[in-house]
Design a protein around this motif. Structure first.
Motif, PDB file in Angstrom:
ATOM      1  N   TRP B 170       0.985  -1.132  -0.045  1.00 37.06           N
ATOM      2  CA  TRP B 170      -0.074  -0.140   0.075  1.00 37.06           C
ATOM      3  C   TRP B 170       0.854   1.193   0.006  1.00 37.06           C
ATOM      4  O   TRP B 170       0.528   2.263  -0.595  1.00 37.06           O
ATOM      5  N   LEU B 171       1.743   1.258   0.875  1.00 35.66           N
ATOM      6  CA  LEU B 171       2.685   2.593   0.774  1.00 35.66           C
ATOM      7  C   LEU B 171       3.349   2.901  -0.556  1.00 35.66           C
ATOM      8  O   LEU B 171       3.733   3.839  -0.805  1.00 35.66           O
ATOM      9  N   VAL B 172       3.864   1.657  -0.920  1.00 39.58           N
ATOM     10  CA  VAL B 172       4.608   1.746  -2.349  1.00 39.58           C
ATOM     11  C   VAL B 172       3.679   2.125  -3.596  1.00 39.58           C
ATOM     12  O   VAL B 172       4.349   2.938  -4.554  1.00 39.58           O
ATOM     13  N   ALA B 173       2.650   1.746  -3.441  1.00 41.74           N
ATOM     14  CA  ALA B 173       1.720   1.780  -4.513  1.00 41.74           C
ATOM     15  C   ALA B 173       0.988   3.051  -4.514  1.00 41.74           C
ATOM     16  O   ALA B 173       0.351   3.535  -5.427  1.00 41.74           O
ATOM     17  N   ARG B 174       0.918   3.764  -3.040  1.00 41.70           N
ATOM     18  CA  ARG B 174       0.118   4.792  -2.888  1.00 41.70           C
ATOM     19  C   ARG B 174       0.737   6.030  -4.009  1.00 41.70           C
ATOM     20  O   ARG B 174       1.704   6.325  -4.131  1.00 41.70           O
ATOM     21  N   LYS B 175      -0.115   6.788  -4.663  1.00 45.62           N
ATOM     22  CA  LYS B 175       0.125   7.730  -5.601  1.00 45.62           C
ATOM     23  C   LYS B 175       0.395   9.242  -4.754  1.00 45.62           C
ATOM     24  O   LYS B 175      -0.290   9.349  -3.700  1.00 45.62           O
ATOM     25  N   PRO B 176       1.506   9.986  -5.196  1.00 40.57           N
ATOM     26  CA  PRO B 176       1.628  11.049  -4.275  1.00 40.57           C
ATOM     27  C   PRO B 176       0.396  12.057  -4.737  1.00 40.57           C
ATOM     28  O   PRO B 176      -0.099  12.019  -5.559  1.00 40.57           O
ATOM     29  N   ARG B 177       0.295  12.894  -3.611  1.00 37.25           N
ATOM     30  CA  ARG B 177      -0.798  14.125  -3.792  1.00 37.25           C
ATOM     31  C   ARG B 177      -0.435  14.903  -4.953  1.00 37.25           C
ATOM     32  O   ARG B 177       0.677  15.374  -5.432  1.00 37.25           O
ATOM     33  N   GLN B 178      -1.598  14.983  -5.970  1.00 36.93           N
ATOM     34  CA  GLN B 178      -1.508  15.840  -7.079  1.00 36.93           C
ATOM     35  C   GLN B 178      -2.122  17.286  -6.860  1.00 36.93           C
ATOM     36  O   GLN B 178      -1.236  18.055  -7.715  1.00 36.93           O
ATOM     37  N   LYS B 179      -2.956  17.517  -6.369  1.00 36.23           N
ATOM     38  CA  LYS B 179      -3.662  18.799  -6.339  1.00 36.23           C
ATOM     39  C   LYS B 179      -3.491  19.610  -4.992  1.00 36.23           C
ATOM     40  O   LYS B 179      -3.789  18.996  -4.092  1.00 36.23           O
ATOM     41  N   TYR B 180      -3.259  20.580  -5.205  1.00 34.25           N
ATOM     42  CA  TYR B 180      -3.406  21.411  -3.919  1.00 34.25           C
ATOM     43  C   TYR B 180      -4.167  22.700  -4.225  1.00 34.25           C
ATOM     44  O   TYR B 180      -4.198  23.403  -5.350  1.00 34.25           O
ATOM     45  N   MET B 181      -4.979  23.163  -3.151  1.00 36.84           N
ATOM     46  CA  MET B 181      -5.587  24.228  -3.070  1.00 36.84           C
ATOM     47  C   MET B 181      -5.214  25.275  -2.197  1.00 36.84           C
ATOM     48  O   MET B 181      -5.308  25.000  -0.965  1.00 36.84           O
ATOM     49  N   LEU B 182      -4.863  26.638  -2.461  1.00 36.14           N
ATOM     50  CA  LEU B 182      -4.977  27.627  -1.279  1.00 36.14           C
ATOM     51  C   LEU B 182      -6.245  28.311  -1.071  1.00 36.14           C
ATOM     52  O   LEU B 182      -7.005  28.602  -1.960  1.00 36.14           O
ATOM     53  N   LEU B 183      -6.426  27.971   0.144  1.00 34.55           N
ATOM     54  CA  LEU B 183      -7.671  28.709   0.680  1.00 34.55           C
ATOM     55  C   LEU B 183      -7.584  29.744   1.601  1.00 34.55           C
ATOM     56  O   LEU B 183      -6.262  30.147   2.205  1.00 34.55           O
ATOM     57  N   ASP B 184      -8.531  30.589   1.739  1.00 38.19           N
ATOM     58  CA  ASP B 184      -8.561  31.610   2.733  1.00 38.19           C
ATOM     59  C   ASP B 184      -7.153  32.557   2.857  1.00 38.19           C
ATOM     60  O   ASP B 184      -6.486  32.693   3.906  1.00 38.19           O
ATOM     61  N   VAL B 185      -6.928  33.208   1.542  1.00 36.89           N
ATOM     62  CA  VAL B 185      -5.960  34.035   1.823  1.00 36.89           C
ATOM     63  C   VAL B 185      -6.531  35.253   2.092  1.00 36.89           C
ATOM     64  O   VAL B 185      -6.716  36.331   1.557  1.00 36.89           O
ATOM     65  N   LYS B 186      -6.708  35.509   3.545  1.00 43.32           N
ATOM     66  CA  LYS B 186      -7.146  36.636   3.862  1.00 43.32           C
ATOM     67  C   LYS B 186      -6.244  37.015   5.189  1.00 43.32           C
ATOM     68  O   LYS B 186      -5.725  36.218   5.662  1.00 43.32           O
ATOM     69  N   PRO B 187      -6.153  38.263   5.741  1.00 48.56           N
ATOM     70  CA  PRO B 187      -5.304  38.592   6.639  1.00 48.56           C
ATOM     71  C   PRO B 187      -5.493  37.845   7.936  1.00 48.56           C
ATOM     72  O   PRO B 187      -4.412  37.526   8.658  1.00 48.56           O
TER      73      PRO B 187
END
Lengths: 92, 257
Positions: B170-187
């Motif tokens: 499972w560890l070897v077959a697991r795909k790396p994370r593909q998508k990232y989202m930047l949320l809440d870019v507020k002060p």
């Protein structure tokens, strides 16, 4: 990139063939009824087989010295326990 | 120039030692296993010397063909395990995953054979504490007690090995994370989520925060898988030990008739 620690695929297959041949040998030897010697033959063949597994499958042949020393100490400890116990059983 | 070279060597050495340390730890564990099974072999030898005839007779009730087939299965599973490690070492993680799958299946077939073998003995009322066995000679009782204790403990090791290999698969077959989202870019808050909506980063930003720089380093699947090489090597060591023990169990229980 790191240096490859493992052997070529073919070498593992060769070791496997060797293990199969030794299995055939130990089964044949057992059917020949050597009497007392059949136990010794079985133990010797099993020792050769396990040496192949340890040296190649477990990579011991290519490990650093510390691993070899540790293995020697472990086997020696087991041998001491066995020899002393057998001595006790046989010469009680 | 010399500083750079030195730093490089230092990094290499550090990594190298980590790998060696992990392997030493595994070997130390294997030695405790060796002593545990070794002491059982010692008990076996003692009883066998006391009751040679009973041991020979009892061993003749075991089927050497089943024992031989199981030997071939375990030897082959050791080969597929060694090949899986070699494949991962060459960054061929898909091949490694398949070979690990084959190893687990072979371990399963070994246990299924063992199940049928034990069932047949149980059907003849031959198990530790059974009535038939309690009426048998001392040596025959000890043979079957040891047969169940040693092949049983070995079987548990096969099962444990299969579970560990499954986790590694499972560890070897697991795909790396593909998508990232930047949320809440507020002060007030900055958060970074991956494609499973897991928070990777949450900054409780203050009023004075105006700019956030995020650097994402993508890793190739093979690079990520290769990180597990040492874990797979240690898994292999355990699996080969299980094979080693069987190499001795097989002639001592099946081939002494």
């Amino acid at each position: 990139m790191e240096k490859q620690a493992t052997l070529p695929y073919g070498k593992y297959v060769m070791v496997w063939f060797g293990l199969l041949a030794l299995t055939a040998l130990t089964v044949t030897a057992a059917s020949l009824h050597f009497g007392k010697w059949s136990v010794l033959a079985a133990i010797i063949i099993a020792t050769v087989k396990s040496s192949l597994v340890v040296l190649y499958f477990m990579n011991m042949k290519y490990e650093e010295k510390i691993f070899k020393i540790m293995l020697a100490v472990a086997i020696l400890t087991l041998m001491v326990i066995m020899v002393l116990t057998f001595a006790d059983i046989l010469f009680r | 120039m010399s500083t750079a070279a030195h730093a490089d060597t230092g990094h290499h050495l550090e990594h190298h030692q980590d790998h060696t340390g992990a392997k030493i730890g595994m070997w130390l564990f294997l030695f405790t296993e060796l002593l545990m099974f070794g002491s059982l072999f010692l008990v076996y030898s003692d009883y066998r010397m006391q009751f040679p005839a009973d041991f020979h007779y009892s061993a003749s009730t075991l089927d050497p063909l089943v024992g031989t087939i199981n030997t071939l299965i375990l030897l082959t599973s050791s080969l597929t395990m060694a090949l899986a490690i070699a494949a991962l070492d060459r960054n061929r993680h898909r091949v490694a995953v398949r070979l690990m799958g084959v190893t687990i299946v072979l371990g399963g077939i070994f246990l299924i054979n063992k199940y049928f073998e034990w069932s047949a003995k149980f059907a003849h009322d031959l198990y530790p504490g059974s009535e038939t066995l309690s009426l048998m000679a001392e040596g025959e009782r000890q043979f079957f007690n040891l047969y169940y204790a040693m092949t049983g403990l070995h079987g548990l090791h096969v099962l444990a090995g299969m579970i560990i290999i499954a986790v590694m698969l499972w560890l070897v077959a697991r795909k790396p994370r593909q998508k990232y989202m930047l949320l809440d870019v507020k002060p007030a808050r900055v958060a970074l989520q991956d494609d499973s909506e897991r928070n990777l980063l949450v900054l409780p930003a203050g009023e004075d925060l105006h700019e956030v720089h995020v650097t994402l380093v993508y890793e190739k699947h093979e690079e990520l898988s290769r990180r597990h090489l040492i874990h797979l090597e240690n898994t292999g060591l355990f699996w080969h030990l299980v094979d080693l023990i069987w190499i001795f169990l097989f002639p001592l229980f099946y081939l002494i008739t």
